[in-house]
Enzyme design. Structure first.
Site, short mmCIF file in Angstrom:
data_model
loop_
_atom_site.label_atom_id
_atom_site.label_comp_id
_atom_site.label_asym_id
_atom_site.label_seq_id
_atom_site.Cartn_x
_atom_site.Cartn_y
_atom_site.Cartn_z
N ASP A 63 28.49 46.16 47.38
CA ASP A 63 28.89 45.40 46.50
C ASP A 63 30.45 46.03 46.23
OD1 ASP A 63 29.80 44.46 44.06
OD2 ASP A 63 27.86 44.85 42.91
N LYS A 119 35.56 39.43 40.89
CA LYS A 119 36.65 39.91 40.26
C LYS A 119 38.20 39.54 40.62
CE LYS A 119 34.08 43.16 37.21
NZ LYS A 119 32.81 43.57 37.46
N TYR A 170 26.23 49.60 39.28
CA TYR A 170 26.22 48.18 38.18
C TYR A 170 26.30 47.29 39.24
CZ TYR A 170 27.41 44.61 35.11
OH TYR A 170 27.50 43.47 34.41
#
Ligand SMILES: *Cc1c(COP(=O)(O)O)cnc(C)c1O
Length: 427
Positions: free
Chosen positions: A248, A277, A147
């Site tokens: 990532d 995040k 993702y």
């Protein structure tokens, strides 16, 4: 004042929440305030947050130091364009990121969200090869169950089955996928664990700009964990076949898996790194893309040398100021033992769920605990039930999982794992 019923009704009729159906919205709870690991809901209930608002609020809500960082920055300026202007919060943050990541990573692009930082990473890789005249190197190789975000470029490297590839076929660029790694422990490593990846790099390297993947933990695409040896092999193959490596770490970064960055567990470093995040402690949207000096130089030496990206809110001072404060709190704390404690407790308290008939797997990595179920959950039923149990956990599909704030106390964590166990028994 608390959210009145008619406001919730307005919400249900008019406001899209993430991945929701506006005609049949699943239950939405009002939140009045939040403090530490607690959310205070409009219905008067207090629930323990097991999600860290999607990996981000690692120090908990309403943190006095983070509040102060924003308040003092707001007195100076909330925002200023980053084109032709710069400021201390952005400089401090970039310095911190360069210092805390691998020595090779030397240049920073401050993006406004995780997806955008992935777009920038993909562009950096494409521009790197373009600058070298390698215009055929314009594909990305990735693993399934990944993702990387919801914008088109990021979406094109998300898992092809649960990543909306069918719906957007023909519009979205097509990239190369291999199976996701299955080996969890280095001791069990066998050469066949890298075979499909190796074969694909060998066959396609002339067209591959970069490999992109989430190191050690694949988050939203399946909450899957894999062994460091896989990453080491990927790094070696990337070097051997002249392919860049983009990692990532938007979900895994800042301590979540037990090391500051997950790639440290493989003793490797990427050419390009995405973080987001938890970067601001969950206060504001901010992300960053770091790259090596070699990539920056190569892009910069070609024609006008511009990296072709520049969002309006790039390097937002409020977001940078709170990120600086959050990183200071993290680095001054004993986050490593705390994450380890959470890991030990999660193993102890979730493992007993393994034999349940509804459960297919229980796994823990750092401050991440996952119960994989045999059947997808019904959110219309399960979300209210979890709230009733006093916890904020948001399952998706077959995954019932938590990644709590690092400040969670033992008893609070037990409440989360108890609720997971109760729910798993009821399913
Ligand atoms: C959440 C996430 C993104 C996207 O970040 P947004 O801020 O939601 O755009 C990208 N990659 C990974 C690994 C993520 O977990």
């Amino acid at each position: 004042m608390t959210l009145a019923k008619q406001n919730l009704a307005f919400d249900a009729q008019h406001i899209w929440h993430p991945y929701t159906n506006l005609k049949h919205p699943s239950p939405v709870f009002g939140v009045e305030s939040a403090e530490g690991v607690y959310l205070n809901l409009s219905n008067g209930q207090q629930v323990i947050d097991g999600m860290s608002s999607w990996w981000s609020t690692i120090h908990g809500y309403n943190h006095p130091v983070l509040n102060e960082a924003i308040q003092s920055q707001i007195q100076k300026m909330s925002h200023v364009m980053f084109g032709g202007l710069t400021h201390q919060p952005a400089i401090d943050l970039s310095q911190k990121l360069i210092e805390m990541t691998a020595p090779e990573l030397d240049c920073v692009f401050l993006a406004d969200s995780g997806s955008v930082s992935v777009e920038v990473a993909l562009k950096m890789a494409l521009q790197y090869w373009y600058s070298l005249g390698e215009t055929n190197k314009n594909k990305f190789l990735t693993i399934k169950n990944g993702y990387h975000g919801d914008t088109f470029g990021a979406m094109s490297v998300c898992d092809p089955e649960n990543g909306m590839h069918t719906m957007f076929q023909g519009v979205m660029p097509e990239h190369i996928f291999v199976s996701s790694p299955t080996c969890v422990n280095d001791q069990d490593w066998q050469d066949r664990d890298i075979q499909e990846f190796r074969t694909s790099v060998q066959a396609n390297h002339k067209n591959i700009a970069a490999v992109i993947l989430e190191p050690i933990v694949q988050g939203t695409g399946g909450m899957r964990f894999y062994c460091p040896e896989y990453l080491r092999q990927v790094r070696t193959l990337c070097d051997q076949y002249d392919v860049l490596l983009i990692l990532d770490e938007i979900a895994t970064g800042f301590g979540r898996t037990g090391t500051l960055f997950a790639y440290e567990q493989a003793q490797i470093s990427p050419d390009i790194l995405c973080v987001g995040k938890a970067l601001t402690g969950g206060y504001m949207s901010l992300a960053a893309t770091l790259c090596t000096r070699k990539i920056a130089d190569t892009v910069s030496d070609f024609e006008d040398g511009n990296l072709m990206h520049g969002p309006t809110f790039m390097g937002n001072p409020l977001a940078c100021a709170v990120a600086n404060a959050s990183l200071d709190i993290l680095l001054e704390s004993d986050w490593k033992s705390k994450v380890q404690q959470i890991e030990t407790q999660l193993i102890k308290e979730l493992t007993p769920c393994k034999p349940l008939t509804s459960v297919s797997d229980v796994r823990v990595k750092g401050a991440i605990g996952v119960i994989e179920l045999n059947e997808p959950v019904d959110m219309y039923k399960v979300q209210p039930r979890l709230v009733e149990l006093g916890v904020w956990i948001r399952p998706f599909g077959k995954l019932l999982y938590i990644m709590p704030p690092y400040i969670i106390e033992e008893g609070e964590l037990t409440q989360l794992t108890n609720a997971m166990g109760i729910l798993a028994k009821e399913l």
